[in-house]
Design a protein around this motif. Structure first.
Motif, PDB file in Angstrom:
ATOM      1  N   PHE A 134       0.851  -1.192   0.000  1.00  0.00           N
ATOM      2  CA  PHE A 134       0.000   0.000   0.000  1.00  0.00           C
ATOM      3  C   PHE A 134       0.887   1.242   0.000  1.00  0.00           C
ATOM      4  O   PHE A 134       1.022   1.929   1.016  1.00  0.00           O
ATOM      5  N   PRO A 135       1.513   1.551  -1.141  1.00  0.00           N
ATOM      6  CA  PRO A 135       2.503   2.631  -1.193  1.00  0.00           C
ATOM      7  C   PRO A 135       1.946   4.008  -0.865  1.00  0.00           C
ATOM      8  O   PRO A 135       2.719   4.915  -0.539  1.00  0.00           O
ATOM      9  N   ALA A 136       0.626   4.181  -0.934  1.00  0.00           N
ATOM     10  CA  ALA A 136       0.044   5.486  -0.625  1.00  0.00           C
ATOM     11  C   ALA A 136       0.102   5.795   0.866  1.00  0.00           C
ATOM     12  O   ALA A 136      -0.017   6.957   1.279  1.00  0.00           O
ATOM     13  N   ILE A 137       0.261   4.766   1.682  1.00  0.00           N
ATOM     14  CA  ILE A 137       0.309   4.948   3.136  1.00  0.00           C
ATOM     15  C   ILE A 137       1.758   4.866   3.586  1.00  0.00           C
ATOM     16  O   ILE A 137       2.415   3.852   3.364  1.00  0.00           O
ATOM     17  N   PRO A 138       2.289   5.897   4.230  1.00  0.00           N
ATOM     18  CA  PRO A 138       3.707   5.881   4.642  1.00  0.00           C
ATOM     19  C   PRO A 138       3.985   4.852   5.737  1.00  0.00           C
ATOM     20  O   PRO A 138       3.085   4.440   6.474  1.00  0.00           O
ATOM     21  N   ASN A 139       5.262   4.461   5.829  1.00  0.00           N
ATOM     22  CA  ASN A 139       5.669   3.448   6.806  1.00  0.00           C
ATOM     23  C   ASN A 139       5.256   3.806   8.223  1.00  0.00           C
ATOM     24  O   ASN A 139       4.819   2.938   8.996  1.00  0.00           O
ATOM     25  N   TRP A 140       5.425   5.072   8.595  1.00  0.00           N
ATOM     26  CA  TRP A 140       5.233   5.451   9.987  1.00  0.00           C
ATOM     27  C   TRP A 140       3.804   5.206  10.455  1.00  0.00           C
ATOM     28  O   TRP A 140       3.566   4.944  11.646  1.00  0.00           O
ATOM     29  N   VAL A 141       2.847   5.283   9.542  1.00  0.00           N
ATOM     30  CA  VAL A 141       1.453   5.052   9.926  1.00  0.00           C
ATOM     31  C   VAL A 141       1.273   3.598  10.371  1.00  0.00           C
ATOM     32  O   VAL A 141       0.674   3.314  11.424  1.00  0.00           O
ATOM     33  N   PHE A 142       1.790   2.663   9.578  1.00  0.00           N
ATOM     34  CA  PHE A 142       1.697   1.252   9.942  1.00  0.00           C
ATOM     35  C   PHE A 142       2.415   0.986  11.267  1.00  0.00           C
ATOM     36  O   PHE A 142       1.918   0.249  12.125  1.00  0.00           O
ATOM     37  N   ILE A 143       3.587   1.575  11.422  1.00  0.00           N
ATOM     38  CA  ILE A 143       4.380   1.342  12.636  1.00  0.00           C
ATOM     39  C   ILE A 143       3.638   1.827  13.871  1.00  0.00           C
ATOM     40  O   ILE A 143       3.548   1.116  14.882  1.00  0.00           O
ATOM     41  N   VAL A 144       3.080   3.022  13.821  1.00  0.00           N
ATOM     42  CA  VAL A 144       2.379   3.580  14.977  1.00  0.00           C
ATOM     43  C   VAL A 144       1.149   2.750  15.330  1.00  0.00           C
ATOM     44  O   VAL A 144       0.876   2.481  16.507  1.00  0.00           O
ATOM     45  N   VAL A 145       0.403   2.325  14.322  1.00  0.00           N
ATOM     46  CA  VAL A 145      -0.808   1.529  14.569  1.00  0.00           C
ATOM     47  C   VAL A 145      -0.442   0.188  15.219  1.00  0.00           C
ATOM     48  O   VAL A 145      -1.074  -0.246  16.196  1.00  0.00           O
ATOM     49  N   ILE A 147       2.302  -0.573  16.924  1.00  0.00           N
ATOM     50  CA  ILE A 147       2.809  -0.339  18.279  1.00  0.00           C
ATOM     51  C   ILE A 147       1.647  -0.161  19.252  1.00  0.00           C
ATOM     52  O   ILE A 147       1.660  -0.693  20.367  1.00  0.00           O
ATOM     53  N   GLY A 148       0.618   0.580  18.846  1.00  0.00           N
ATOM     54  CA  GLY A 148      -0.544   0.783  19.707  1.00  0.00           C
ATOM     55  C   GLY A 148      -1.257  -0.522  20.025  1.00  0.00           C
ATOM     56  O   GLY A 148      -1.634  -0.778  21.177  1.00  0.00           O
ATOM     57  N   LEU A 149      -1.432  -1.373  19.009  1.00  0.00           N
ATOM     58  CA  LEU A 149      -2.092  -2.673  19.206  1.00  0.00           C
ATOM     59  C   LEU A 149      -1.287  -3.568  20.136  1.00  0.00           C
ATOM     60  O   LEU A 149      -1.820  -4.166  21.080  1.00  0.00           O
ATOM     61  N   VAL A 150       0.009  -3.666  19.874  1.00  0.00           N
ATOM     62  CA  VAL A 150       0.891  -4.529  20.668  1.00  0.00           C
ATOM     63  C   VAL A 150       0.935  -4.061  22.117  1.00  0.00           C
ATOM     64  O   VAL A 150       0.877  -4.865  23.059  1.00  0.00           O
ATOM     65  N   THR A 151       1.032  -2.775  22.326  1.00  0.00           N
ATOM     66  CA  THR A 151       1.099  -2.221  23.685  1.00  0.00           C
ATOM     67  C   THR A 151      -0.171  -2.536  24.462  1.00  0.00           C
ATOM     68  O   THR A 151      -0.112  -2.934  25.631  1.00  0.00           O
ATOM     69  N   THR A 152      -1.315  -2.388  23.827  1.00  0.00           N
ATOM     70  CA  THR A 152      -2.585  -2.649  24.503  1.00  0.00           C
ATOM     71  C   THR A 152      -2.686  -4.104  24.938  1.00  0.00           C
ATOM     72  O   THR A 152      -3.066  -4.403  26.085  1.00  0.00           O
ATOM     73  N   LEU A 153      -2.339  -5.043  24.051  1.00  0.00           N
ATOM     74  CA  LEU A 153      -2.423  -6.458  24.394  1.00  0.00           C
ATOM     75  C   LEU A 153      -1.478  -6.811  25.542  1.00  0.00           C
ATOM     76  O   LEU A 153      -1.823  -7.602  26.424  1.00  0.00           O
ATOM     77  N   ASN A 154      -0.284  -6.234  25.556  1.00  0.00           N
ATOM     78  CA  ASN A 154       0.660  -6.531  26.623  1.00  0.00           C
ATOM     79  C   ASN A 154       0.248  -5.942  27.959  1.00  0.00           C
ATOM     80  O   ASN A 154       0.496  -6.542  29.011  1.00  0.00           O
ATOM     81  N   ILE A 155      -0.368  -4.792  27.945  1.00  0.00           N
ATOM     82  CA  ILE A 155      -0.833  -4.194  29.193  1.00  0.00           C
ATOM     83  C   ILE A 155      -1.942  -5.031  29.814  1.00  0.00           C
ATOM     84  O   ILE A 155      -1.997  -5.250  31.027  1.00  0.00           O
ATOM     85  N   ILE A 156      -2.832  -5.555  28.980  1.00  0.00           N
ATOM     86  CA  ILE A 156      -3.949  -6.352  29.490  1.00  0.00           C
ATOM     87  C   ILE A 156      -3.455  -7.593  30.207  1.00  0.00           C
ATOM     88  O   ILE A 156      -4.009  -7.999  31.229  1.00  0.00           O
ATOM     89  N   GLY A 157      -2.371  -8.212  29.693  1.00  0.00           N
ATOM     90  CA  GLY A 157      -1.815  -9.345  30.426  1.00  0.00           C
ATOM     91  C   GLY A 157      -1.367 -10.480  29.553  1.00  0.00           C
ATOM     92  O   GLY A 157      -1.672 -10.544  28.353  1.00  0.00           O
ATOM     93  N   ILE A 158      -0.627 -11.423  30.159  1.00  0.00           N
ATOM     94  CA  ILE A 158       0.003 -12.516  29.427  1.00  0.00           C
ATOM     95  C   ILE A 158      -1.019 -13.499  28.860  1.00  0.00           C
ATOM     96  O   ILE A 158      -0.770 -14.154  27.852  1.00  0.00           O
ATOM     97  N   VAL A 159      -2.217 -13.583  29.467  1.00  0.00           N
ATOM     98  CA  VAL A 159      -3.241 -14.482  28.932  1.00  0.00           C
ATOM     99  C   VAL A 159      -3.709 -13.994  27.567  1.00  0.00           C
ATOM    100  O   VAL A 159      -3.885 -14.776  26.624  1.00  0.00           O
ATOM    101  N   SER A 160      -3.895 -12.671  27.438  1.00  0.00           N
ATOM    102  CA  SER A 160      -4.306 -12.115  26.144  1.00  0.00           C
ATOM    103  C   SER A 160      -3.225 -12.329  25.102  1.00  0.00           C
ATOM    104  O   SER A 160      -3.506 -12.572  23.925  1.00  0.00           O
ATOM    105  N   VAL A 161      -1.958 -12.255  25.533  1.00  0.00           N
ATOM    106  CA  VAL A 161      -0.839 -12.499  24.617  1.00  0.00           C
ATOM    107  C   VAL A 161      -0.883 -13.934  24.112  1.00  0.00           C
ATOM    108  O   VAL A 161      -0.723 -14.203  22.924  1.00  0.00           O
TER     109      VAL A 161
END
Length: 459
Positions: A134-145, A147-161
């Motif tokens: 998807f060349p119309a969308i810059p790399n940083w957008v994918f990276i930020v999204v 990171i947000g998803l990964v951070t949320t799952l880890n905060i919730i706990g190891i069972v969600s992971v």
């Protein structure tokens, strides 16, 4: 366990403080193996596929075999140390318990290099492949999204992971089966097929030194067994479960890496790529066309996200262990959330550092991750010798072989790979170790104070 334990409110009413939050022991061998496999990412072969194929002269599966042999010795040492010290912290804890807090800090600092950089590697690769689609969308957008998803799952706990890991492994397993079948079919249709070429090479980089350079980079593919040891305090019966899971993950994933590398090079017997960082796309287009390349992109992205989840979970627990010991600021890193029983502040710190994935190259970050891993692996092999052979005095004929000879072999092989890294990676790694030593001087006031540590005993 009895259900008559007082609640937090009852403790407060009696004038006592509620118990501090603790990591939950919820993982068994299947959960640990799953975590390790997701961390290693079965499709991680294609993360550095182009780079190592070119470095090794088209001998990627042979480079993986060499790395697997080295890692089996070190995985054994991790299993022995996790049995002796089933606590969070991995190489940091094992070295601290064997050689003292100061040496433990330096081992932990080295381990942080690869654990902090590995999420960056995953985010970078995810951004590279998604931006290609998807060349119309810059790399940083994918990276930020991501990171947000990964951070949320880890905060919730190891069972969600663990639940997320199961879905990711299922997707990648299906893709791997289909890929192997299609790659073999594609290879058998070639008039000049050579089944030995993936091991003998294409002549562009002959000799053993290029092969070792490629094998050194591939160490990052095996960090999954190390990540398992960071979950010791969330594991049921860790003295038994951790060694078994570490061995299963290392051997199983290593064999899979060799198979995938072999069939991929059979199907695409070339080290010329349109983009070495995204070389897997050339392989997939050759095997199954544009549609299959799109399916690979989905599976690979899922694997990258899964590895990011596991990587962030592991490094956050290492930071927590070091913060709990007072090696890092305890008020920040040594705290668990009372709501989620996870090291939330450490998780958030890792997320901020991961934004550095916007500013690095794939080869540099791959070699830097391998540097930190190899230094920590060396420390763990030495810790086995110190703890079992010297401290416990297990020096009979059989024990000498188990606790002295085998760890020494693992150490020698690890150092060999370590010296095969590029000069740039070695420079960055040594600078990182220098910063760690300066920090050690600061917190000990020039060794006039003891290095902070926590005397942990299993309850």
């Amino acid at each position: 366990m009895s259900n008559s334990n007082p609640s937090a409110a009852q403790l407060q009413a009696a004038g006592a403080s509620p118990a501090a939050p603790q990591l939950k022991r919820v993982l068994g061998i299947p959960g640990l193996v799953l975590f390790g496999l997701v961390y290693m990412v079965p499709l991680t072969v294609f993360t550095t596929y182009g780079i190592v194929t070119q470095v090794s002269g088209g001998r990627l599966p042979l480079a993986y075999l060499i790395t697997l042999c080295v890692m089996m010795f070190t995985a054994r040492s991790y299993g022995l140390m996790s049995k002796a010290f089933p606590y969070a912290g991995s190489a940091y804890t094992y070295t601290q318990k064997s050689f003292g807090p100061a040496t433990g800090l330096m081992a932990g600092w080295s381990l942080l290099l690869d654990y902090l950089f590995l999420p960056m590697l995953n985010y970078l690769v995810t951004g590279i492949y998604l931006n290609a689609a998807f060349p119309a969308i810059p790399n940083w957008v994918f990276i930020v999204v991501v990171i947000g998803l990964v951070t949320t799952l880890n905060i919730i706990g190891i069972v969600s992971v663990t639940r997320a890991n199961l879905a990711i492994i299922a997707v990648q397993t299906v893709f791997i089966v289909v890929f192997i079948a299609m790659a073999v079919a594609s290879a058998t249709g070639q008039a000049d097929l050579s089944i030995t070429k993936p091991f003998t090479g294409d002549g562009t980089a002959d000799g053993f030194a290029p092969l070792m350079s490629g094998a050194a980079i591939l160490c990052l593919s095996f960090l999954g067994f190390d990540s398992i040891s960071t979950l010791a305090e969330e594991t049921k019966n860790p003295r038994r479960s951790l060694p078994i899971a570490i061995t299963l993950v290392t051997l199983g994933a290593g064999i899979l890496f060799v198979i995938l590398a072999y069939v991929a090079q059979l199907a695409y017997p070339s080290n010329v790529f349109s983009d070495p960082d995204a070389a897997a796309m050339d392989v997939m287009l050759s095997v199954g066309g544009q549609a299959f390349a799109a399916i690979f992109l989905a599976a690979f992205t899922a694997g990258g996200i899964g590895s990011s989840i596991a990587a962030q979970a592991s490094v956050a627990r290492i930071l927590y262990a070091m913060g709990r010991d007072g090696v890092l600021p305890k008020s920040f890193f040594g705290r668990l959330s009372r709501r989620f029983n996870t090291p939330v502040l450490s998780i958030l710190a890792v997320s901020v550092i991961a934004m550095g994935s916007l500013f690095v190259t794939l080869q540099l970050i791959s070699e830097t991750v391998s540097f930190g891993a190899l230094v920590a692996f060396s420390a763990v092999n030495l810790a086995v010798i110190k703890h079992y052979f010297f401290d416990e005095g297990r020096r009979g004929a059989v024990d000498t072989f188990r606790f002295l000879v085998l760890p020494l072999v693992g150490l020698a092989l690890t150092v060999w790979l370590w010296t095969s890294l590029s000069a740039t990676a070695l420079t960055i790694g040594l600078v990182w170790l220098g910063i760690g030593f300066i920090w050690l001087l600061v917190i000990t006031r020039g060794f006039r104070r003891p290095t902070p540590h926590l005397d942990m005993t299993e309850k």
